[in-house]
Design a protein around this motif. Structure first.
Motif, short mmCIF file in Angstrom:
data_model
loop_
_atom_site.label_atom_id
_atom_site.label_comp_id
_atom_site.label_asym_id
_atom_site.label_seq_id
_atom_site.Cartn_x
_atom_site.Cartn_y
_atom_site.Cartn_z
N ARG A 120 -29.10 -41.21 -59.27
CA ARG A 120 -28.26 -40.96 -60.45
C ARG A 120 -28.55 -41.99 -61.53
O ARG A 120 -28.91 -43.12 -61.24
N HIS A 122 -27.10 -44.46 -64.38
CA HIS A 122 -25.88 -45.26 -64.55
C HIS A 122 -25.93 -45.97 -65.90
O HIS A 122 -27.01 -46.25 -66.43
N GLU A 124 -24.20 -49.48 -67.84
CA GLU A 124 -23.50 -50.74 -67.59
C GLU A 124 -23.30 -51.45 -68.93
O GLU A 124 -24.26 -51.70 -69.65
N PRO A 144 -21.42 -51.03 -63.39
CA PRO A 144 -22.12 -49.77 -63.67
C PRO A 144 -21.29 -48.54 -63.29
O PRO A 144 -20.55 -48.56 -62.30
N ARG A 145 -21.44 -47.48 -64.10
CA ARG A 145 -20.77 -46.21 -63.84
C ARG A 145 -21.81 -45.10 -63.91
O ARG A 145 -22.68 -45.11 -64.78
N PRO A 146 -21.75 -44.11 -63.00
CA PRO A 146 -22.71 -43.00 -63.03
C PRO A 146 -22.47 -42.09 -64.24
O PRO A 146 -21.34 -41.95 -64.71
#
Length: 165
Positions: A120, A122, A124, A144-146
């Motif tokens: 995936r 991500h 950040e 971090p977020r997808p």
């Protein structure tokens, strides 16, 4: 000679940055992005997308800057810095939002990074001043977020739609 308000170093009238601590000196004029000097170029590697039948593995990420309509393609093998160009400080983001109103829109020089991990993409936030938002929610710095298809990013006041190829 004038004295730096942060470190006390003496500097000549008209200097934009303190030679000792690097702070922007307000007496140097309004903060703005300076054009590159004549004859200086920055190499830019634009991704070449193979036809869909030849693609193998994960899809590429597409960022569409809503204010300008500009599209940027990021391959899974790339890690990119998103921000604003600052030649004087040696900051050359792969996704430079300066032409999209990044300075006026509050985009930091080193605002965020986008990378591919665990199948995936991500995003950040890198401790930006005005924040990175994913679907209206401010991201905690360095968490971090997808990213998903159709997500909306906001870096400062610059909105970006996320898609995939």
């Amino acid at each position: 000679m004038i004295e730096c308000p942060l470190c006390g170093q003496k500097y000549p009238v008209g200097a934009l940055f303190c030679p000792k601590c690097g702070v922007y000196l307000l007496t140097g004029g309004p903060l703005r992005t300076e054009p590159l000097p004549e004859g200086v170029s920055i190499p830019v590697e634009l991704p070449v997308e193979p036809p869909p039948a030849e693609r193998a593995g994960p899809q590429s990420l597409v960022l569409q800057v809503l204010t300008s309509g500009r599209r940027v393609v990021i391959r899974p093998d790339q890690e990119v810095l998103v921000g604003r160009l600052d030649v004087g400080r040696g900051i050359f983001p792969q996704v430079d939002l300066t032409p999209d109103g990044g300075l006026e829109g509050g985009v930091s020089r080193r605002h965020a990074r986008i990378f591919f991990q665990n199948e995936r993409f991500h995003i950040e936030d890198l401790g930006s001043t005005n924040g990175t938002y994913l679907n209206g929610v401010r991201l905690d710095p360095y968490s971090p977020r997808p990213l998903g298809d159709g997500d909306e990013l906001r870096l400062g006041q610059i909105s970006i739609r996320v898609g995939f190829l």
